[in-house]
Every structure is written in C-alpha cells, then in structure tokens.
Design a protein around this motif. Structure first.
Motif, PDB file in Angstrom:
ATOM      1  N   GLN A 195      38.092  47.907  30.286  1.00 14.53           N
ATOM      2  CA  GLN A 195      38.944  46.958  30.980  1.00 14.53           C
ATOM      3  C   GLN A 195      40.036  46.487  30.028  1.00 14.53           C
ATOM      4  O   GLN A 195      39.761  46.039  28.926  1.00 14.53           O
ATOM      5  CB  GLN A 195      38.137  45.766  31.461  1.00 14.53           C
ATOM      6  CG  GLN A 195      38.946  44.734  32.217  1.00 14.53           C
ATOM      7  CD  GLN A 195      38.090  43.574  32.707  1.00 14.53           C
ATOM      8  OE1 GLN A 195      36.878  43.585  32.535  1.00 14.53           O
ATOM      9  NE2 GLN A 195      38.716  42.589  33.288  1.00 14.53           N
ATOM     10  N   VAL A 196      41.277  46.577  30.477  1.00 13.45           N
ATOM     11  CA  VAL A 196      42.403  46.172  29.647  1.00 13.45           C
ATOM     12  C   VAL A 196      42.509  44.644  29.637  1.00 13.45           C
ATOM     13  O   VAL A 196      42.443  44.000  30.680  1.00 13.45           O
ATOM     14  CB  VAL A 196      43.715  46.778  30.164  1.00 13.45           C
ATOM     15  CG1 VAL A 196      44.897  46.260  29.362  1.00 13.45           C
ATOM     16  CG2 VAL A 196      43.651  48.301  30.103  1.00 13.45           C
ATOM     17  N   GLN A 197      42.681  44.107  28.450  1.00 10.99           N
ATOM     18  CA  GLN A 197      42.909  42.673  28.302  1.00 10.99           C
ATOM     19  C   GLN A 197      44.094  42.456  27.370  1.00 10.99           C
ATOM     20  O   GLN A 197      44.218  43.130  26.342  1.00 10.99           O
ATOM     21  CB  GLN A 197      41.677  41.975  27.746  1.00 10.99           C
ATOM     22  CG  GLN A 197      40.540  41.859  28.738  1.00 10.99           C
ATOM     23  CD  GLN A 197      39.440  40.943  28.239  1.00 10.99           C
ATOM     24  OE1 GLN A 197      39.079  40.963  27.071  1.00 10.99           O
ATOM     25  NE2 GLN A 197      38.892  40.125  29.136  1.00 10.99           N
ATOM     26  N   LEU A 198      44.945  41.506  27.743  1.00 11.74           N
ATOM     27  CA  LEU A 198      46.085  41.098  26.938  1.00 11.74           C
ATOM     28  C   LEU A 198      46.013  39.596  26.755  1.00 11.74           C
ATOM     29  O   LEU A 198      45.935  38.856  27.737  1.00 11.74           O
ATOM     30  CB  LEU A 198      47.393  41.470  27.645  1.00 11.74           C
ATOM     31  CG  LEU A 198      47.605  42.951  27.996  1.00 11.74           C
ATOM     32  CD1 LEU A 198      48.852  43.121  28.852  1.00 11.74           C
ATOM     33  CD2 LEU A 198      47.684  43.791  26.739  1.00 11.74           C
ATOM     34  N   VAL A 199      46.027  39.155  25.499  1.00 11.77           N
ATOM     35  CA  VAL A 199      45.901  37.732  25.211  1.00 11.77           C
ATOM     36  C   VAL A 199      47.089  37.293  24.358  1.00 11.77           C
ATOM     37  O   VAL A 199      47.226  37.710  23.201  1.00 11.77           O
ATOM     38  CB  VAL A 199      44.584  37.422  24.487  1.00 11.77           C
ATOM     39  CG1 VAL A 199      44.492  35.932  24.191  1.00 11.77           C
ATOM     40  CG2 VAL A 199      43.399  37.888  25.325  1.00 11.77           C
ATOM     41  N   CYS A 237      50.562  39.086  20.993  1.00 13.09           N
ATOM     42  CA  CYS A 237      49.788  39.565  22.133  1.00 13.09           C
ATOM     43  C   CYS A 237      48.783  40.587  21.620  1.00 13.09           C
ATOM     44  O   CYS A 237      49.173  41.655  21.131  1.00 13.09           O
ATOM     45  CB  CYS A 237      50.691  40.195  23.172  1.00 13.09           C
ATOM     46  SG  CYS A 237      49.801  41.042  24.514  1.00 13.09           S
ATOM     47  N   ALA A 266      45.892  43.226  22.342  1.00 15.35           N
ATOM     48  CA  ALA A 266      45.488  44.090  23.440  1.00 15.35           C
ATOM     49  C   ALA A 266      44.148  44.756  23.152  1.00 15.35           C
ATOM     50  O   ALA A 266      43.811  45.035  21.996  1.00 15.35           O
ATOM     51  CB  ALA A 266      46.548  45.157  23.679  1.00 15.35           C
ATOM     52  N   SER A 267      43.384  45.006  24.202  1.00 17.36           N
ATOM     53  CA  SER A 267      42.123  45.731  24.076  1.00 17.36           C
ATOM     54  C   SER A 267      41.889  46.541  25.340  1.00 17.36           C
ATOM     55  O   SER A 267      42.504  46.296  26.375  1.00 17.36           O
ATOM     56  CB  SER A 267      40.962  44.756  23.835  1.00 17.36           C
ATOM     57  OG  SER A 267      40.849  43.849  24.913  1.00 17.36           O
ATOM     58  N   GLY A 268      41.002  47.528  25.230  1.00 15.41           N
ATOM     59  CA  GLY A 268      40.647  48.329  26.398  1.00 15.41           C
ATOM     60  C   GLY A 268      41.579  49.479  26.690  1.00 15.41           C
ATOM     61  O   GLY A 268      41.532  50.054  27.790  1.00 15.41           O
ATOM     62  N   TYR A 295      49.337  45.868  33.643  1.00 15.70           N
ATOM     63  CA  TYR A 295      48.511  44.720  33.278  1.00 15.70           C
ATOM     64  C   TYR A 295      49.394  43.629  32.678  1.00 15.70           C
ATOM     65  O   TYR A 295      50.394  43.908  32.006  1.00 15.70           O
ATOM     66  CB  TYR A 295      47.455  45.130  32.244  1.00 15.70           C
ATOM     67  CG  TYR A 295      46.386  46.039  32.795  1.00 15.70           C
ATOM     68  CD1 TYR A 295      46.555  47.423  32.805  1.00 15.70           C
ATOM     69  CD2 TYR A 295      45.198  45.520  33.318  1.00 15.70           C
ATOM     70  CE1 TYR A 295      45.583  48.266  33.319  1.00 15.70           C
ATOM     71  CE2 TYR A 295      44.210  46.357  33.827  1.00 15.70           C
ATOM     72  CZ  TYR A 295      44.417  47.725  33.826  1.00 15.70           C
ATOM     73  OH  TYR A 295      43.451  48.552  34.336  1.00 15.70           O
ATOM     74  N   GLY A 331      49.252  39.650  30.633  1.00 15.41           N
ATOM     75  CA  GLY A 331      48.493  38.607  29.990  1.00 15.41           C
ATOM     76  C   GLY A 331      48.566  37.335  30.815  1.00 15.41           C
ATOM     77  O   GLY A 331      49.196  37.288  31.873  1.00 15.41           O
ATOM     78  N   GLN A 332      47.926  36.292  30.294  1.00 15.10           N
ATOM     79  CA  GLN A 332      47.863  35.031  31.036  1.00 15.10           C
ATOM     80  C   GLN A 332      49.155  34.222  30.883  1.00 15.10           C
ATOM     81  O   GLN A 332      49.385  33.287  31.652  1.00 15.10           O
ATOM     82  CB  GLN A 332      46.666  34.195  30.554  1.00 15.10           C
ATOM     83  CG  GLN A 332      46.900  33.385  29.283  1.00 15.10           C
ATOM     84  CD  GLN A 332      46.862  34.226  28.010  1.00 15.10           C
ATOM     85  OE1 GLN A 332      46.664  35.441  28.030  1.00 15.10           O
ATOM     86  NE2 GLN A 332      47.048  33.561  26.877  1.00 15.10           N
TER      87      GLN A 332
END
Length: 115
Positions: free
Chosen positions: A1-5, A22, A24-26, A104, A106-107
C-alpha cells in the motif's frame, strides 16, 4: 500500500523560507516521478513542481521558478520542496503526489505566509 507523509509546513513571514518533506513507502521510489501540488482556499489544486528519476529532471510552475527547489533522496524515499522568498500568495495546503498504478496523495501540510 502506497503511503505519502508530508511534513514541514507552518506559518512564516513574507520573504521567509520553509522546507517541506514527503516520505514515501509501498512503491519503488527510485523510478517514479514525484510531484508537489498546492491548493489555496477557493482555488483548484495546481502543480508546483515535479522531479523524475533517475537523472532528477525537474519541472516548475512559472509562479515558483527561481524561488522553489524540488529535490529527492532515493536512499531515504523522500522528496523535498525548499521554498524561499515566500509570498502571501504561496499560502495553501501543499500535497505530495505520485502515480503508481493510480494517483496517490499525501494528507497535505498547511503553509501560511503572512504579509
């Protein structure tokens, strides 16, 4: 699952600087184009800057050319946006984005520039 923080937003006076990050993972970070977008109140989301890999080819919105710099650290799966000479019109929520099968986001992180 891609996550951007995203991180690094805040309140700054006109002419000041901020650095957004930023993480990134996944995904296979080293081969994707990473982008920063922003959305000001009542306005559409707009592309601020993007960076490719390998090679790090960059692209900037005309409104930020010469003031903002996008960069990436593939070892840390992180993209940055160095923002200098900030103006009140740069006030917006800034989003990190990547396309990996689909787009995707980020928040978002709030950047507020006071005059």
């Amino acid at each position: 699952q891609v996550q951007l923080v995203e991180s690094g937003g805040g309140l700054v006076q006109s002419g000041g600087s901020l650095r957004l990050s930023c993480a990134a993972s996944g995904l296979t970070f080293s081969i994707v184009i990473m982008s920063w977008y922003r959305q000001a109140p009542g306005k559409e989301r707009e592309l601020v800057a993007s960076i490719g890999s390998p090679g790090g080819r960059t692209n900037y919105a005309d409104s930020v050319k010469g003031r903002f710099t996008i960069s990436r650290d593939n070892a840390k799966n992180t993209v940055y946006l160095q923002m200098n000479s900030l103006k009140p019109e740069d006030t917006a929520v800034y989003y990190c984005s990547v396309h990996w099968g689909r787009t995707y986001w980020g928040q978002g992180t709030q950047v507020t520039v006071s005059s």
